[in-house]
Write a protein that holds these residues in place. Structure first.
Motif, short mmCIF file in Angstrom:
data_model
loop_
_atom_site.label_atom_id
_atom_site.label_comp_id
_atom_site.label_asym_id
_atom_site.label_seq_id
_atom_site.Cartn_x
_atom_site.Cartn_y
_atom_site.Cartn_z
N TRP A 51 0.83 -1.19 0.00
CA TRP A 51 0.00 0.00 0.00
C TRP A 51 0.86 1.24 0.00
O TRP A 51 1.86 1.33 0.72
N CYS B 99 -1.19 7.45 -2.18
CA CYS B 99 -2.05 7.16 -3.33
C CYS B 99 -3.50 7.00 -2.84
O CYS B 99 -3.73 6.48 -1.75
N LYS B 100 -4.45 7.43 -3.64
CA LYS B 100 -5.86 7.30 -3.27
C LYS B 100 -6.34 5.86 -3.34
O LYS B 100 -7.31 5.48 -2.69
N LYS B 101 -5.66 5.05 -4.16
CA LYS B 101 -6.07 3.66 -4.34
C LYS B 101 -5.75 2.83 -3.09
O LYS B 101 -4.64 2.89 -2.56
N LEU B 102 -6.72 2.05 -2.67
CA LEU B 102 -6.51 1.15 -1.54
C LEU B 102 -5.80 -0.11 -2.01
O LEU B 102 -5.90 -0.49 -3.17
N LYS C 192 -5.10 -4.10 -2.57
CA LYS C 192 -5.99 -5.20 -2.96
C LYS C 192 -5.81 -6.38 -2.00
O LYS C 192 -4.68 -6.76 -1.66
#
Length: 147
Positions: free
Chosen positions: A19, A23-26, A28
């Motif tokens: 992670w 970054c806005k992306k979580l 996986k």
């Protein structure tokens, strides 16, 4: 008009891809589990979803088993307060194993509070790879065969 009731849901927990906090992306989800092998750079934690609570604060805590600081003293639990960014917000609370691994072994209790109530909590067990494999196999046998 009555206030909308806040909704919370534990979306997932376990081992995740690496992670990037910037970054806005979580990350996986790779595997649902609370048994985490003590491997450097393995990412573990949980993702929650909170609805109808924009602008409210959550209080996060990661209580680790005895991670040491640069002076060899046990660090206190990590605590942080964050503002909920929108009315349908996904949030990742987690950590990673780093060197030296020895002080990372044990129970890691992760919790998130909203308005004085615990809305999500999970305890992860960081152990040498062999031990986590045995526990996962035993859990699977219990699930499949009711032992």
């Amino acid at each position: 008009m009555p206030k909308a009731k806040i909704e919370t849901k534990l979306v997932s927990y376990g081992i995740y891809t690496k992670w990037d906090a910037n970054c806005k992306k979580l990350p996986k989800l790779q595997r649902f589990t609370t048994e985490v092998p003590a491997e450097i750079d393995i990412e573990f934690g949980m993702i929650i979803n909170i609805k109808k609570a924009k602008g409210k604060q959550i209080h996060c805590c990661i209580d680790h088993p005895g991670v040491l600081d640069e002076h060899g003293q046990k660090r206190p639990p990590f605590k942080d307060t964050l503002y909920i960014r929108d009315n349908n917000w996904d949030f990742f609370l987690g950590d990673t194993v780093w060197a030296p691994v020895a002080d990372k072994l044990g129970k890691w209790a992760l919790s998130i509070e909203l308005e004085g109530q615990v809305i999500a909590q999970k305890t992860f067990h960081i152990a040498p790879y062999q031990e986590t494999q045995v526990k996962q196999e035993e859990s699977l046998k219990d699930l499949l065969f009711g032992e």
